[in-house]
Design a protein around this motif. Structure first.
Motif: not given
Length: 610
Positions: A196-201, A203-223
């Motif tokens: 869910s968008f709320a749960a992911v949002a 959890a972002v502060p608790r996630m490793a910066p590298e993981t956030v970047t990888v996920v964001a880039l993968l989402l960008l690829a889909g977009a």
């Protein structure tokens, strides 16, 4: 009206039910099939308008929500109508409704009308699911459904080789980005345990910066794949093989905007990664400039508008990369109105002249005045001429990108000038001068003229709706920077003047009717700067060669031979045993006796061994 929002899931259920009804009963309804299909977007629009009356200001909270379990794996497909969903529902509803009305006149004599209108209704439901999803799972389901509908509608004339090829190209190219999106969802589920968008949002502060970047880039690829951004933009120009109203709805106003919508929904993730933001900004600006330059060289009116769409989506990506996702959504709204108008205007011209080539048009303003006037409104909005819609939304983007980085901002100003250049050039070639085609161009019927007028009104006034849009979605303000506005207008006017001069020169030299045969920058730009050819040479043909080699050496040389060898051996053994079935009683008695002696001998030998 509040009941519509309370049962917001109906924006998916009703269009799907309408699609089924059209597919099953469409042939019996005759011309009434379009009326039945129009119920789908009308319901979505009514829900969107109802939600706008009750939506909280500032984009916070939802006014209707619910969820269903998904396959018993601990995930839900939830829905929620908030400010952003409200804006998108209104957009999808009104554009889809006008496109269906226009299609009723445009495809009056076409075959398989029930299939066409059923797909439009199904697309409306799929896009609505994407919009109201409260998490990445529901969004992904809607995401794939709109891709499937796009494939089927691009290939509507599937007996035409070009249309079938374009549909397959669109499907496969967008799948490249979809793989990135699917991997991103898998990583998020592993990290968060919820999509869910709320749960992911949260959890972002608790996630490793590298993981956030990888996920964001993968989402960008889909977009990037869905919104036809560089380097996955090559499918959209070819997608113009589908009916022109389909281009207006799916490939200008809604489906291709899904990538922008995804990035806006995923802003907590994207905004937490500077690398992803810079990648988004770079992809947007590069795409905006290159696609605008390619549009300047097109002779096919639909391909010109396709490259224009790619470029305008680049503006939206650039805004998101600069942190102004709300400005991107505002431009998405205004762009949907004037680009759908331009595509339907092009459809009106094509319907009347029988050609998409601008070099075979000319003088249309005199022959089709209403189409011309509405086109002029759409062209002015696209070019960013005040006070039309595109002026307000595009200037918000230019302001945001210029404030973020002057170099990227300057490139986007150049793309803005190129936008005015190519749309002015096309306007002069199609609507002025002498008519260069055949037949007698004339206006379409009321079902075609009505949507043009409605969209022209929206393209003229939606720019003044910035305040309500920003209030619904939050994320910014609607104020306009006067210095940026003045600079953008200057660039637009300059580009328009140059476009007019280019078009007049082509007409005087006769290059419109007889284009120069020599290859040059114009031909290179017309081909999309050879990117399609490069992809074919570097990826498509080598991949096809590898597949053919594996087919020849492994599939046919090994697997087929093993399978065929087993079959041959079975036939040989079977033939040998079948020879024993002679039908001769004496032979059977002899064999029985011999078998008995053999068995007794075997028993004796075994007994002696024991």
């Amino acid at each position: 009206m509040e009941a519509l929002v309370t049962h917001g899931w109906s924006v998916v259920a009703v269009p799907v039910a309408v699609a089924c009804a059209v597919a099953l009963a469409g042939r019996r309804l005759g011309r009434g099939v379009a009326l039945l299909a129009s119920l789908a977007p009308a319901w979505v629009l009514a829900t969107g308008v109802s939600a706008a009356l009750f939506a909280p200001v500032g984009g916070e909270g939802a006014i209707g929500a619910g969820a269903l379990p998904w396959l018993g794996v601990g995930l839900d497909v939830g829905w929620a109508i908030d400010g952003l969903a409200t804006v998108m529902l209104c957009l999808v509803g009104i554009v889809a409704l006008l496109v269906i009305v226009f299609s009723d006149g445009y495809l009056a004599l076409a075959e398989a009308r029930p299939r066409y209108f059923a797909l439009l209704a199904l697309f409306t439901g799929a896009m609505s699911l994407l919009v109201i999803a409260d998490g990445f799972l529901g969004l992904f389901i809607g995401w794939e459904l709109v891709g499937a509908c796009s494939y089927l509608l691009i290939g509507y004339w599937f007996t035409k080789a070009e249309a079938a090829s374009a549909a397959m190209k669109a499907f496969l190219t967008t799948r490249v980005g979809d793989v990135g999106l699917l991997i991103a969802l898998a990583v998020l589920f592993a990290e968060v345990g919820d999509l869910s968008f709320a749960a992911v949002a949260a959890a972002v502060p608790r996630m490793a910066p590298e993981t956030v970047t990888v996920v964001a880039l993968l989402l960008l690829a889909g977009a990037v794949g869905k919104s036809a951004q560089f380097p996955l933009h090559i499918w959209l120009p070819d997608a113009m093989e589908g009916p022109t109203p389909v281009s207006a709805l799916i490939h200008a106003a809604t489906m291709v905007a899904a990538g922008v919508f995804l990035l806006a929904r995923a802003w907590p993730l994207l905004g937490a990664s500077e690398v992803a933001l810079m990648a988004t900004l770079a992809a947007g600006v590069v795409t905006a400039v290159l696609a605008a330059a390619a549009a300047c060289a097109q002779s096919d009116i639909k391909k010109m508008l396709a490259y224009s769409t790619i470029s305008q989506l680049g503006f939206m990506f650039a805004a998101i990369g600069a942190g102004a996702w709300a400005a991107a959504i505002f431009h998405l709204v205004t762009h949907a109105s004037f680009k759908a108008l331009l595509f339907l205007g092009a459809g009106s011209v094509i319907h009347s002249t029988g050609t998409q080539e601008m070099r075979h048009a000319g003088g249309i303003a005199r022959l089709m005045p209403l189409t011309a006037v509405t086109w002029f409104v759409g062209a002015a909005a696209l070019a960013g001429v005040p006070p039309f819609a595109g002026f307000f939304s595009k200037d918000k983007i230019l302001d945001a990108v210029w404030g973020f980085d002057a170099v990227w901002g300057a490139a986007l100003f150049a793309a803005s000038a190129l936008t005015a250049l190519y749309i002015t050039r096309a306007t002069v070639l199609v609507f002025f001068g002498a008519y260069r085609g055949h037949g007698s161009p004339h206006e379409g019927g009321l079902r075609m003229r009505g949507p043009l007028v409605a969209l022209a009104v929206l393209a003229a006034i939606l720019g003044f709706a910035g305040g309500p849009v920003f209030a619904l979605i939050g994320g910014g303000a609607a104020e306009l920077d006067l210095a940026i506005a003045a600079a953008a207008t200057t660039f637009a006017v300059t580009g328009g003047v140059i476009g007019m001069l280019f078009a007049r020169r082509s007409l005087v030299r006769g290059e419109v009717v007889h284009p120069p045969s020599h290859a040059g920058l114009s031909s290179w730009a017309r081909s999309g700067f050879g990117w399609d050819t490069l992809v074919a040479a570097m990826i498509t043909r080598p991949a096809a060669a590898v597949v053919q080699l594996l087919d020849r050496r492994i599939d046919r040389g090994v697997i087929d031979r093993i399978a065929e060898g087993a079959g041959t051996a079975s036939r040989v053994v079977g033939s040998g045993f079948s020879a024993l079935q002679s039908g001769d009683g004496q032979w059977y008695a002899t064999m029985t006796g011999a078998g008995a002696v053999a068995l007794l001998t075997l028993v004796a030998l075994i007994g002696r061994g024991l």
